[in-house]
Design a protein around this motif. Structure first.
Motif, PDB file in Angstrom:
ATOM      1  N   SER A 171      -3.987   5.544   8.141  1.00 17.43           N
ATOM      2  CA  SER A 171      -3.977   4.169   8.641  1.00 17.43           C
ATOM      3  C   SER A 171      -3.126   3.350   7.678  1.00 17.43           C
ATOM      4  O   SER A 171      -2.478   3.898   6.777  1.00 17.43           O
ATOM      5  N   GLU A 172      -3.123   2.041   7.855  1.00 20.00           N
ATOM      6  CA  GLU A 172      -2.304   1.191   7.003  1.00 20.00           C
ATOM      7  C   GLU A 172      -2.826   1.118   5.576  1.00 20.00           C
ATOM      8  O   GLU A 172      -2.091   0.717   4.673  1.00 20.00           O
ATOM      9  N   SER A 173      -4.100   1.540   5.377  1.00 21.29           N
ATOM     10  CA  SER A 173      -4.676   1.458   4.034  1.00 21.29           C
ATOM     11  C   SER A 173      -5.285   2.776   3.558  1.00 21.29           C
ATOM     12  O   SER A 173      -5.879   2.801   2.486  1.00 21.29           O
ATOM     13  N   VAL A 174      -5.142   3.853   4.331  1.00 24.52           N
ATOM     14  CA  VAL A 174      -5.712   5.157   3.970  1.00 24.52           C
ATOM     15  C   VAL A 174      -4.593   6.195   3.993  1.00 24.52           C
ATOM     16  O   VAL A 174      -3.909   6.366   5.018  1.00 24.52           O
ATOM     17  N   TYR A 175      -4.436   6.902   2.864  1.00 26.14           N
ATOM     18  CA  TYR A 175      -3.429   7.960   2.734  1.00 26.14           C
ATOM     19  C   TYR A 175      -4.118   9.214   2.209  1.00 26.14           C
ATOM     20  O   TYR A 175      -4.982   9.123   1.326  1.00 26.14           O
ATOM     21  N   THR A 176      -3.748  10.368   2.762  1.00 23.38           N
ATOM     22  CA  THR A 176      -4.380  11.633   2.366  1.00 23.38           C
ATOM     23  C   THR A 176      -3.314  12.640   1.942  1.00 23.38           C
ATOM     24  O   THR A 176      -2.156  12.584   2.385  1.00 23.38           O
ATOM     25  N   LEU A 177      -3.759  13.560   1.096  1.00 26.58           N
ATOM     26  CA  LEU A 177      -2.887  14.621   0.595  1.00 26.58           C
ATOM     27  C   LEU A 177      -3.731  15.869   0.419  1.00 26.58           C
ATOM     28  O   LEU A 177      -4.763  15.843  -0.256  1.00 26.58           O
ATOM     29  N   TRP A 178      -3.310  16.992   1.032  1.00 32.73           N
ATOM     30  CA  TRP A 178      -4.054  18.253   0.961  1.00 32.73           C
ATOM     31  C   TRP A 178      -3.330  19.229   0.043  1.00 32.73           C
ATOM     32  O   TRP A 178      -2.123  19.441   0.168  1.00 32.73           O
ATOM     33  N   CYS A 179      -4.119  19.799  -0.869  1.00 30.86           N
ATOM     34  CA  CYS A 179      -3.572  20.771  -1.806  1.00 30.86           C
ATOM     35  C   CYS A 179      -4.381  22.064  -1.707  1.00 30.86           C
ATOM     36  O   CYS A 179      -5.613  22.025  -1.568  1.00 30.86           O
ATOM     37  N   SER A 180      -3.743  23.196  -1.789  1.00 29.24           N
ATOM     38  CA  SER A 180      -4.418  24.501  -1.705  1.00 29.24           C
ATOM     39  C   SER A 180      -3.652  25.524  -2.547  1.00 29.24           C
ATOM     40  O   SER A 180      -2.530  25.270  -3.002  1.00 29.24           O
ATOM     41  N   GLY A 181      -4.307  26.682  -2.718  1.00 29.08           N
ATOM     42  CA  GLY A 181      -3.660  27.740  -3.505  1.00 29.08           C
ATOM     43  C   GLY A 181      -4.184  27.796  -4.921  1.00 29.08           C
ATOM     44  O   GLY A 181      -3.395  27.827  -5.872  1.00 29.08           O
ATOM     45  N   ARG A 182      -5.535  27.805  -5.058  1.00 26.53           N
ATOM     46  CA  ARG A 182      -6.153  27.933  -6.389  1.00 26.53           C
ATOM     47  C   ARG A 182      -7.304  28.919  -6.274  1.00 26.53           C
ATOM     48  O   ARG A 182      -7.944  29.024  -5.224  1.00 26.53           O
ATOM     49  N   SER A 183      -7.648  29.582  -7.382  1.00 22.60           N
ATOM     50  CA  SER A 183      -8.570  30.717  -7.325  1.00 22.60           C
ATOM     51  C   SER A 183     -10.004  30.322  -6.988  1.00 22.60           C
ATOM     52  O   SER A 183     -10.675  30.998  -6.204  1.00 22.60           O
ATOM     53  N   CYS A 184     -10.538  29.249  -7.523  1.00 24.14           N
ATOM     54  CA  CYS A 184     -11.960  28.960  -7.379  1.00 24.14           C
ATOM     55  C   CYS A 184     -12.291  28.001  -6.237  1.00 24.14           C
ATOM     56  O   CYS A 184     -13.453  27.593  -6.105  1.00 24.14           O
ATOM     57  N   CYS A 185     -11.342  27.623  -5.440  1.00 28.29           N
ATOM     58  CA  CYS A 185     -11.602  26.651  -4.371  1.00 28.29           C
ATOM     59  C   CYS A 185     -10.805  27.002  -3.123  1.00 28.29           C
ATOM     60  O   CYS A 185      -9.797  27.706  -3.176  1.00 28.29           O
ATOM     61  N   GLU A 186     -11.293  26.465  -2.002  1.00 29.54           N
ATOM     62  CA  GLU A 186     -10.579  26.632  -0.740  1.00 29.54           C
ATOM     63  C   GLU A 186      -9.427  25.632  -0.623  1.00 29.54           C
ATOM     64  O   GLU A 186      -8.423  25.908   0.030  1.00 29.54           O
ATOM     65  N   GLY A 187      -9.609  24.483  -1.231  1.00 30.36           N
ATOM     66  CA  GLY A 187      -8.574  23.458  -1.168  1.00 30.36           C
ATOM     67  C   GLY A 187      -9.092  22.161  -1.769  1.00 30.36           C
ATOM     68  O   GLY A 187     -10.284  22.016  -2.082  1.00 30.36           O
ATOM     69  N   ASN A 245       0.827  -1.214   0.000  1.00 30.13           N
ATOM     70  CA  ASN A 245       0.000   0.000   0.000  1.00 30.13           C
ATOM     71  C   ASN A 245       0.856   1.258   0.000  1.00 30.13           C
ATOM     72  O   ASN A 245       0.538   2.246  -0.672  1.00 30.13           O
ATOM     73  N   SER A 246       1.939   1.226   0.758  1.00 26.62           N
ATOM     74  CA  SER A 246       2.819   2.392   0.786  1.00 26.62           C
ATOM     75  C   SER A 246       3.462   2.637  -0.577  1.00 26.62           C
ATOM     76  O   SER A 246       3.580   3.789  -1.028  1.00 26.62           O
ATOM     77  N   SER A 247       3.847   1.570  -1.250  1.00 29.59           N
ATOM     78  CA  SER A 247       4.454   1.732  -2.580  1.00 29.59           C
ATOM     79  C   SER A 247       3.439   2.246  -3.597  1.00 29.59           C
ATOM     80  O   SER A 247       3.786   3.049  -4.487  1.00 29.59           O
ATOM     81  N   LEU A 248       2.149   1.821  -3.485  1.00 28.06           N
ATOM     82  CA  LEU A 248       1.122   2.321  -4.395  1.00 28.06           C
ATOM     83  C   LEU A 248       0.876   3.812  -4.191  1.00 28.06           C
ATOM     84  O   LEU A 248       0.698   4.568  -5.158  1.00 28.06           O
ATOM     85  N   ALA A 249       0.838   4.250  -2.934  1.00 28.24           N
ATOM     86  CA  ALA A 249       0.648   5.674  -2.670  1.00 28.24           C
ATOM     87  C   ALA A 249       1.816   6.494  -3.217  1.00 28.24           C
ATOM     88  O   ALA A 249       1.616   7.567  -3.826  1.00 28.24           O
ATOM     89  N   SER A 250       3.028   6.005  -3.030  1.00 33.02           N
ATOM     90  CA  SER A 250       4.200   6.718  -3.556  1.00 33.02           C
ATOM     91  C   SER A 250       4.184   6.748  -5.079  1.00 33.02           C
ATOM     92  O   SER A 250       4.560   7.759  -5.700  1.00 33.02           O
ATOM     93  N   LEU A 251       3.723   5.646  -5.701  1.00 34.09           N
ATOM     94  CA  LEU A 251       3.661   5.604  -7.160  1.00 34.09           C
ATOM     95  C   LEU A 251       2.631   6.590  -7.695  1.00 34.09           C
ATOM     96  O   LEU A 251       2.880   7.280  -8.697  1.00 34.09           O
ATOM     97  N   TRP A 252       1.466   6.686  -7.054  1.00 36.48           N
ATOM     98  CA  TRP A 252       0.451   7.644  -7.517  1.00 36.48           C
ATOM     99  C   TRP A 252       0.966   9.073  -7.383  1.00 36.48           C
ATOM    100  O   TRP A 252       0.765   9.903  -8.278  1.00 36.48           O
ATOM    101  N   LEU A 253       1.605   9.379  -6.256  1.00 42.16           N
ATOM    102  CA  LEU A 253       2.085  10.739  -6.037  1.00 42.16           C
ATOM    103  C   LEU A 253       3.183  11.103  -7.028  1.00 42.16           C
ATOM    104  O   LEU A 253       3.209  12.231  -7.559  1.00 42.16           O
ATOM    105  N   SER A 254       4.083  10.183  -7.293  1.00 45.62           N
ATOM    106  CA  SER A 254       5.162  10.483  -8.242  1.00 45.62           C
ATOM    107  C   SER A 254       4.609  10.676  -9.658  1.00 45.62           C
ATOM    108  O   SER A 254       5.155  11.465 -10.447  1.00 45.62           O
ATOM    109  N   THR A 255       3.511   9.967  -9.994  1.00 47.20           N
ATOM    110  CA  THR A 255       2.926  10.100 -11.336  1.00 47.20           C
ATOM    111  C   THR A 255       2.192  11.423 -11.497  1.00 47.20           C
ATOM    112  O   THR A 255       2.239  12.046 -12.576  1.00 47.20           O
ATOM    113  N   HIS A 256       1.499  11.916 -10.444  1.00 41.88           N
ATOM    114  CA  HIS A 256       0.663  13.114 -10.547  1.00 41.88           C
ATOM    115  C   HIS A 256       1.299  14.342  -9.894  1.00 41.88           C
ATOM    116  O   HIS A 256       0.648  15.396  -9.796  1.00 41.88           O
ATOM    117  N   LYS A 257       2.530  14.240  -9.463  1.00 44.97           N
ATOM    118  CA  LYS A 257       3.155  15.347  -8.742  1.00 44.97           C
ATOM    119  C   LYS A 257       3.283  16.598  -9.615  1.00 44.97           C
ATOM    120  O   LYS A 257       2.954  17.707  -9.193  1.00 44.97           O
TER     121      LYS A 257
END
Length: 486
Positions: free
Chosen positions: A215-231, A174-186
């Motif tokens: 948790s062991e199966s839930v990973y979150t990422l918060w992004c902010s700094g765009r005109s039409c949304c709070e985050g 699960n940790s490797s999948l989260a890292s793979l998604w982040l590296s692809t969409h970074k």
């Protein structure tokens, strides 16, 4: 022989005469002689018989022990032996030592156990006759020679080892999948947001962009700094690969890794409407569970006939919002990625799942303007295939920001919100009335305490008069009926 017997009889008679004379002399000299009247003949005969019996018992004991019998002078004469035998029979009855001798008669008392010494002798003799039975303790053999006796323990150890091995493997997967998604969409995230991966901590020189592990199966990422949304919150909900039980349950009910993206829209960046397009199964579930969809929308199961979206259902409050959002680009994405897109939910009244009704609740739940999308990860876990889905989310953000309702649409939207507000007020009317009465009562008590604390009697009298008039107004008025006398 007869001469001997005669001499013995004369000697016995002389002995009796001497004894009689001695007793007479003693009787004369003794003051208490009148109380000592004994039968001399019986006394002497009894003693003689007792002596003969004692001699006979001694002879019997010697015979039992194996000693030679001793012949007394009395045994020489047969006639005298018969007399002694008769006397002996009578002496046995009168002897005190042998008065319980009849209890040893085996014919009279059958089964008599005898004395304690005899019982011990019998037990010893029986023990000698019966050989002792030796029982060997059953000692288990050494476990190295009998592994089959520990099959339950071995199964438990194997299960524990399998569980911990699966935990380590699943956690790493699960940790490797989260890292793979982040590296692809970074790169795409950094191009559209100023801050990616904000965890609320100050950045350091060695800090790197990564998911927050909930948790062991839930990973979150918060992004902010765009005109039409709070985050924007990116949440990866993956299979519980670290839990062996969940994996076994997934065989019966298959589940997939999911990606949830929730965008909090700004207050002025979105009009008032509720819209949702989802798979048929997911749409029915969301219509029952989500508060805003249940109150504002109607379920349309056949969206493919009008909007060309096969396999999807539509939940919409205003028709013009549905036709505007379901443009050619979104419809093409739904058809192309139908195996990945689970739902797209746009709402200005988002408050989460339906809460259990509480009569004490006096305010409606707080609502937000959101764009919520749910996607399934591909079976091969190809993150490049999911990249167009993030582009679709960014496109929907701009599409919602530019869309504006017509006057008729706004009027319908306001009417729906007024209806929901009115229903809420009716349902909570009793609770609100009770809360208002309680507030008035507390205010009255505070005013009374303040007046009583004042020492001015005039103010107290005026307050009492005011309270009396108030109570009289609350009393129901009775109508008087005049009855005419006949």
């Amino acid at each position: 022989m007869r001469l001997h017997v005669t001499l013995l009889a004369v000697a016995v008679s002389c002995l009796l005469a001497q004894t009689t004379w001695a007793a007479a002399d003693n009787f004369e000299d003794n003051d208490f002689a009148e109380f000592e009247d004994f039968d001399d003949d019986e006394f002497v005969v009894g003693n003689a018989a007792g002596g003969a019996a004692n001699q006979q018992q001694q002879q019997q004991q010697q015979q039992q022990e194996g000693a030679p019998a001793v012949n007394t002078p009395e045994d020489d004469g047969n006639d005298f032996a018969e007399i002694d035998g008769n006397d002996e029979d009578e002496a046995v009855v009168e002897d005190e030592e042998n008065e319980f001798e009849h209890f040893q008669d085996e014919e009279e008392f059958e089964g008599f156990a005898g004395t304690a010494a005899e019982q011990d002798e019998i037990k010893l003799s029986d023990a000698k006759k019966t050989e002792p039975k030796l029982t060997m303790a059953k000692v288990p053999m050494h476990f190295r020679t009998h592994w089959d006796s520990y099959w339950m323990e071995m199964l438990m150890l194997a299960g524990l080892l399998a569980y911990f091995a699966n935990y380590l493997f699943g956690n790493k997967k699960n940790s490797s999948l989260a890292s793979l998604w982040l590296s692809t969409h970074k790169s795409l995230l950094e191009d559209n947001f100023v801050l990616v991966g904000d965890d609320g901590k100050k950045e350091t020189e060695g800090s790197t962009l990564s998911f927050i592990k909930e948790s062991e199966s839930v990973y979150t990422l918060w992004c902010s700094g765009r005109s039409c949304c709070e985050g924007m919150l990116v949440e990866l909900k993956m299979i519980k690969r670290q839990d062996l039980v969940s994996l076994i349950a997934g065989i019966m009910k298959p589940v997939q890794d999911q990606l949830h993206i929730k965008v909090e829209m700004s207050q002025d960046a979105m009009d008032n409407f509720v819209f949702c397009v989802a798979t048929r199964k997911q749409a029915a579930k969301m219509f029952k569970e989500m508060n805003d969809l249940n109150k504002f929308c109607t379920l349309v199961n056949k969206a493919d006939e009008k909007y060309n979206c096969p396999g999807y259902s539509l939940l919409s409050e205003i028709a013009e919002a549905s036709s505007s959002l379901l443009d050619s680009r979104l419809v093409a994405a739904l058809n192309k990625f139908s195996h990945l897109i689970e739902y797209i939910h746009v709402s200005d009244q988002y408050s989460g799942p339906i809460q259990q009704e509480d009569p004490n609740t006096l305010k409606q739940p707080e609502v937000k303007r959101i764009l919520h999308c749910g996607f399934n990860m591909p079976a091969k876990l190809d993150m490049e295939e999911m990249k167009p889905l993030l582009v679709l989310v960014l496109y929907l953000m701009e599409r919602v920001r530019r869309f504006r309702l017509s006057k008729e649409g706004k009027a319908k939207s306001d009417k729906n919100r007024a209806r929901v507000e009115e229903e809420f007020m009716k349902n909570t009317h009793a609770a609100r009335a009770e809360a208002a009465a309680q507030r008035r009562e507390e205010k009255r008590k505070a005013e009374k305490e303040k007046v009583l604390a004042n020492e001015d009697p005039e103010k107290q009298r005026r307050w009492e008069e005011k309270e009396r008039k108030r109570l009289e107004k609350k009393r129901p008025k009775m109508k008087q009926l005049s009855i005419k006398a006949l």
